[in-house]
Write an enzyme that holds these catalytic residues in place. Structure first.
Site, short mmCIF file in Angstrom:
data_model
loop_
_atom_site.label_atom_id
_atom_site.label_comp_id
_atom_site.label_asym_id
_atom_site.label_seq_id
_atom_site.Cartn_x
_atom_site.Cartn_y
_atom_site.Cartn_z
N ASN A 69 -25.25 92.48 22.85
CA ASN A 69 -25.13 92.16 24.34
C ASN A 69 -25.52 90.16 24.58
O ASN A 69 -26.16 89.26 23.33
CB ASN A 69 -26.80 92.50 24.39
CG ASN A 69 -27.04 93.72 24.30
OD1 ASN A 69 -25.76 94.49 24.24
ND2 ASN A 69 -27.38 94.38 24.49
N GLY A 70 -25.24 90.26 25.32
CA GLY A 70 -25.04 88.25 25.69
C GLY A 70 -22.96 88.27 25.64
O GLY A 70 -22.18 88.75 25.53
N HIS B 212 -23.41 82.03 66.98
CA HIS B 212 -23.11 81.28 66.09
C HIS B 212 -21.72 81.46 65.01
O HIS B 212 -20.75 81.35 64.19
CB HIS B 212 -23.36 80.24 65.29
CG HIS B 212 -25.09 79.71 66.30
ND1 HIS B 212 -24.42 78.77 67.06
CD2 HIS B 212 -25.72 79.99 65.92
CE1 HIS B 212 -25.74 79.07 67.81
NE2 HIS B 212 -26.74 79.19 67.12
N ARG C 213 -28.21 100.08 32.27
CA ARG C 213 -28.24 98.25 31.77
C ARG C 213 -26.39 97.85 31.80
O ARG C 213 -26.15 97.43 31.81
CB ARG C 213 -28.73 97.94 30.40
CG ARG C 213 -30.46 98.46 30.29
CD ARG C 213 -30.71 97.41 28.82
NE ARG C 213 -30.33 96.16 28.86
CZ ARG C 213 -31.59 95.18 28.65
NH1 ARG C 213 -32.72 96.07 29.49
NH2 ARG C 213 -30.75 94.15 29.03
N LYS D 103 -28.01 96.82 35.97
CA LYS D 103 -29.40 97.01 35.65
C LYS D 103 -29.89 95.48 36.05
O LYS D 103 -30.70 95.06 36.44
CB LYS D 103 -30.14 98.03 35.81
CG LYS D 103 -31.53 97.26 35.42
CD LYS D 103 -31.45 98.36 37.22
CE LYS D 103 -33.26 98.35 37.93
NZ LYS D 103 -33.73 97.84 38.80
N CYS E 129 -25.30 95.91 29.10
CA CYS E 129 -25.76 96.22 28.30
C CYS E 129 -26.89 96.56 27.09
O CYS E 129 -27.71 96.63 27.29
CB CYS E 129 -24.79 94.86 26.78
SG CYS E 129 -23.35 94.67 27.36
N GLU F 34 -30.92 92.39 52.56
CA GLU F 34 -31.75 93.38 51.77
C GLU F 34 -31.10 94.66 51.71
O GLU F 34 -30.06 95.81 51.56
CB GLU F 34 -33.03 93.01 50.97
CG GLU F 34 -33.54 94.48 50.58
CD GLU F 34 -32.88 94.28 49.39
OE1 GLU F 34 -32.73 93.03 48.73
OE2 GLU F 34 -33.50 95.51 48.07
N LYS G 74 -28.28 97.02 49.63
CA LYS G 74 -28.55 97.85 49.23
C LYS G 74 -26.94 98.76 49.86
O LYS G 74 -26.96 99.62 49.17
CB LYS G 74 -29.46 98.91 50.11
CG LYS G 74 -31.14 98.40 49.48
CD LYS G 74 -31.55 98.72 47.55
CE LYS G 74 -31.42 98.29 47.12
NZ LYS G 74 -31.72 96.54 46.78
N GLU H 70 -24.20 97.45 47.37
CA GLU H 70 -23.90 97.99 46.12
C GLU H 70 -23.47 98.98 45.78
O GLU H 70 -23.18 99.53 44.88
CB GLU H 70 -25.69 98.37 45.32
CG GLU H 70 -25.84 96.54 45.01
CD GLU H 70 -27.56 95.97 44.73
OE1 GLU H 70 -28.24 96.98 45.49
OE2 GLU H 70 -27.88 96.14 43.14
N TRP I 259 -21.52 96.95 29.75
CA TRP I 259 -20.70 96.01 31.01
C TRP I 259 -20.23 94.96 30.68
O TRP I 259 -20.81 93.73 29.77
CB TRP I 259 -21.97 95.78 31.12
CG TRP I 259 -22.06 95.24 32.45
CD1 TRP I 259 -22.02 96.69 34.12
CD2 TRP I 259 -22.33 93.78 33.82
NE1 TRP I 259 -21.31 95.38 34.83
CE2 TRP I 259 -21.19 94.23 34.71
CE3 TRP I 259 -21.84 92.80 32.09
CZ2 TRP I 259 -21.19 92.79 35.87
CZ3 TRP I 259 -21.26 91.68 33.23
CH2 TRP I 259 -21.35 92.04 34.97
#
Ligand code: AGP
Length: 611
Positions: free
Chosen positions: A103-104, A507, A27, A606, A2, A484, A488, A491, A77
C-alpha cells in the site's frame, strides 16, 4: 486505500486471507489477490491467484482446498497502472519465490525499474509496487528480513508492505512507512493487516507498527525493529470493537446501517464527557491543563472531505460559543502552503480513519513548526490518533461504507463538547453551560425523529432520482451541511450536486436553476430563517423545484416548498444534527433508485492514504 492481510499458523491460509480481504474490501476494491506458500514443497514457486474486480471474483478463483498455511493478500485501489489482473497484487520476482503486497506509492519506481531491468528483471505489471518484489529477490541471500531491509533503503515514498519467500516456510516480513500496518497476535498463529477489521474474527491482541519499523513473524513469534535494526519493545493493545458491529445486521448495506445507528453513536460520543454540575465538558484525552486551554487564542482545523465539513461546523460552534477565531483548512492545501504557525494556536486534525495522508502530512508539517495538534479520530490506534499531542476519540464504531455518515455526526458531537469546554474556560456562564448541556441531551431523540422521516425522504428520492443536477443551499451553521449533503449525493449516486451558501447563490449559482434542477434548502430556525425563505422564493420565481428541510412545525416553509421534510425542532446551533440525517437518507435512496453500489461507489476508497 488498498488493504493488506497476512496469515501464518496451522490453518488453511487462503480461507483466512480471502475472508480478511472481504472485510478490507471497503478500503479499495478494483482487484485482489493472494499468494500462499505451498506446504510440502519449500523452494517451489508460490501459489499466486489474482483477479480484477471485487473479492467475489477472487473467491471463486481460489480452489476451496488450496493447501498452505502461510500467505499474504491484497485488495487494490489503483494508483499506478490500470485495473487489470496483472496489476493486481501480490507481485512476484522472476523466480516466483518472492511475493509482495504494498500500500502507498513508491515515488522513485521509474528509476528503480530501469536499474532492475538492466540487471535482467522482467516486469509483468505497470505498478510502482512490483519493483519491491524484484529488489527483495535481488538482495535475497537466505534471510527475507535482511533482503527487505536492503530493498527499503532504495525506496522513496510511502509503504505498508507484506512479503513472503518460498524458501522460508511460515515466515512473513512486513514494513511500514506512511501506510498503516498492524500485527495480530493469536495463539499459535499470527496476522498482519493494514486494518484490524481483517483479523478481528481471530484475535483482539494487536501491535500497531510505527513508521520506519520492520516486523518479522512466524506462527508463534514476532519481532519488531526499526530501520536501523534497533529492537522495538512491542506494546500490545486490545481491540474492543465487536465483530457484530462490522456486520450489516439485516440492513441492505453498511451505509443504511450506519445512518440508522446515529441515534446510538452520537450518545456514545457524548457519554461520560458532560459535567452537569459545573455546566462544562470533561475531555481527559486532550492532555491540556486549564491554563493551557485558557491561553488558546485561535483554532485551526485540518481535515479532508466529510471531516472537513465537520470542521466547518466546528468552526462555527467554537467561534460562537467560545469566541475564539477558527479556520477550517483543507489538509491538502495547508500542507503545501508553507503555513504560518502562530503562538497560542490549537490545531485539530479531524479524521474518521486517522490515516488520511493529506491530513496526516499536514499535521506533521505544523507539528514540525511547533504546533500543538489534537486529533479528533474514530479509529483507535490510528496514525493520527497516535501521533497527535492528545485528542478526542469519537467512538462511532467501525464505519465501513465509503460514504461517511455516523462518523460525521460523532465528529460534530466532539466539536460541541470541545466548544463547551473552551467556552467555559473563557466567557460562558455556568447557567449558559447548563442550558447548553440540556440542549445537547435532547439531540439523540431529535436524531431519532429525523430518522423517522425515512419514508418521506424515500418518496422524494424516487421523485427526483433521475435529476442530473442538484443544488444544496444553507446559511450559517447549515452551510457546511449543504456542502456535506451535496458530497453525499455525488459520492454514491454520481449525480452532479453543488453545495452553496444560500446567500451566495445570487452571485452565480442561480444561473443553474431550471425546472429539472431540484434545490434542497436547509432552513435554519434562528435569525437566518427569513433570509433563507427569501432565497427559496427566488428559486421558485425561476421555476426551480424546492425540497425544504426545516423544523416540522414550520408551516410557512411547508407551504412554499414543493416537497417538505419536517425534522424535530432544536435550537438553531444544534440543527446540523437533525438536518444532515435526511440528506444522508436522500443520497442513499437516490443511489438505491439508480441501482448504484452504495457501499463501494466507483473510483473511491474509504481511507485515502495516498496524495
Ligand atoms: C466521505 O463520505 C468521504 N468518503 C471522504 O470525503 C472522507 O471524509 C475523507 O476522505 C476524509 O477521510 P477521513 O475522515 O478518514 O480522514
Amino acid at each position: 486505500m488498498c488493504g493488506i492481510v497476512g496469515y501464518t499458523g496451522p490453518r488453511q491460509a487462503s480461507r483466512i486471507l480471502v475472508e480478511g480481504l472481504k472485510r478490507l474490501e471497503y478500503r479499495g476494491y478494483d482487484s485482489a489477490g493472494i499468494a500462499v506458500q505451498r506446504p510440502a514443497d519449500a523452494g517451489s514457486p508460490l501459489a499466486v491467484i489474482k483477479r480484477k474486480g471485487k473479492i467475489a471474483e477472487l473467491r471463486s478463483a481460489v480452489p476451496k482446498d488450496l493447501p498452505g498455511t502461510c500467505g499474504i493478500g491484497h485488495t487494490r485501489w489503483a494508483t499506478h497502472g490500470g485495473v487489470t489482473d496483472a496489476n493486481a497484487h501480490p507481485h512476484c520476482d522472476a523466480s516466483g519465490k518472492v511475493a509482495v503486497v504494498h500500500n502507498g506509492i513508491i515515488e522513485n519506481h521509474v528509476a528503480l525499474r530501469e536499474t532492475l531491468e538492466k540487471e535482467g528483471a522482467v516486469f509483468k505489471s505497470e505498478t510502482d509496487s512490483e519493483v519491491i518484489a524484484h529488489l527483495v529477490a535481488f538482495y535475497y541471500k537466505g534471510d527475507l528480513e535482511e533482503a527487505l531491509r536492503a530493498a527499503l533503503r532504495h525506496l522513496t515514498g510511502t509503504y505498508g508492505i507484506a512479503c513472503i519467500h518460498s524458501d522460508e516456510p511460515g515466515r512473513i516480513v512486513g514494513a511500514r512507512n506512511g501506510s498503516p500496518l498492524v500485527v495480530g497476535v493469536g495463539s499459535g498463529e499470527m496476522f498482519l493487516a493494514s486494518d484490524v477489521t481483517a483479523m478481528l474474527a481471530h484475535t483482539r491482541q494487536v501491535v500497531y507498527l510505527n513508521d520506519r519499523e520492520v516486523v518479522s513473524m512466524s506462527a508463534d513469534d514476532f519481532r519488531i525493529a526499526d530501520l536501523e535494526e534497533n529492537a522495538v519493545d512491542p506494546k500490545i493493545d486490545r481491540i474492543e470493537w465487536d465483530l457484530e458491529e462490522i456486520e450489516k445486521e439485516g440492513f441492505a448495506c453498511y451505509m443504511e446501517k450506519e445512518i440508522f445507528e446515529q441515534a446510538e453513536s452520537v450518545p456514545r460520543a457524548l457519554s461520560g464527557r458532560v459535567d452537569r454540575e459545573n455546566g462544562t465538558a470533561k475531555l481527559g484525552g486532550l492532555n491540556l491543563t486549564r491554563k493551557e486551554l485558557h491561553a488558546i487564542e485561535r483554532v485551526r482545523v485540518i481535515a479532508a472531505g466529510t471531516s472537513w465539513h465537520a470542521g466547518l461546523v466546528g468552526a462555527y460552534i467554537l467561534e460562537s460559543l467560545a469566541r475564539v477565531p477558527v479556520v477550517a483548512e483543507l489538509a491538502s492545501e495547508l500542507r503545501y502552503r508553507n503555513p504560518v504557525v502562530e503562538p497560542n494556536t490549537l490545531y485539530l486534525a479531524v479524521s474518521q480513519s486517522g490515516e488520511t495522508a493529506d491530513t496526516l502530512f499536514a499535521m506533521r508539517e505544523v507539528q514540525r513548526r511547533g504546533a500543538t495538534v489534537l486529533g479528533i479520530c474514530n479509529v483507535v490506534g490510528s496514525t493520527i490518533a497516535r501521533e497527535s499531542d492528545g485528542g478526542i476519540y469519537v467512538h462511532s464504531g467501525p464505519e465501513i461504507a465509503v460514504a461517511s455518515t455516523k462518523a460525521f455526526t460523532s465528529q460534530l458531537a466532539a466539536f460541541y463538547l470541545l466548544g463547551l469546554l473552551l467556552a467555559r474556560t473563557h466567557d460562558l456562564s455556568h447557567a449558559e453551560g447548563v442550558r447548553f448541556i440540556k440542549q445537547l441531551d435532547a439531540i439523540p431523540e431529535a436524531i431519532k425523529g429525523a430518522l423517522a422521516t425515512r419514508d418521506k425522504v424515500q418518496a422524494i428520492a424516487k421523485k427526483y432520482a433521475r435529476s442530473g443536477d442538484w443544488l444544496f443551499l444553507g446559511r450559517g451553521i447549515l452551510y457546511p451541511i449543504a456542502l456535506e449533503g451535496a458530497l453525499k449525493l455525488k459520492e454514491i449516486s454520481y449525480a452532479h450536486a453543488e453545495g452553496c451558501g444560500a446567500g451566495e447563490m445570487k452571485h452565480g449559482t442561480i444561473a443553474l436553476v431550471d425546472a429539472e434542477t431540484p434545490s434542497v434548502f436547509l432552513v435554519p430556525s434562528g435569525h437566518l430563517r427569513e433570509k433563507t425563505i427569501s432565497n427559496i422564493k427566488e428559486i421558485k420565481a425561476r421555476g426551480g423545484p424546492v425540497i425544504a428541510v426545516a423544523d416540522s412545525d414550520d408551516r410557512e416553509v411547508e407551504s412554499l416548498a414543493d416537497d417538505f421534510i419536517g425534522v424535530p425542532p432544536v435550537d438553531a446551533l444544534f440543527q446540523p444534527f437533525t438536518q444532515i440525517v435526511p440528506l444522508q437518507m436522500l443520497a442513499y435512496f437516490v443511489a438505491l433508485e439508480l441501482g448504484r453500489d452504495v457501499d463501494q461507489p466507483r473510483n473511491l476508497a474509504k481511507s485515502v492514504t495516498v496524495e
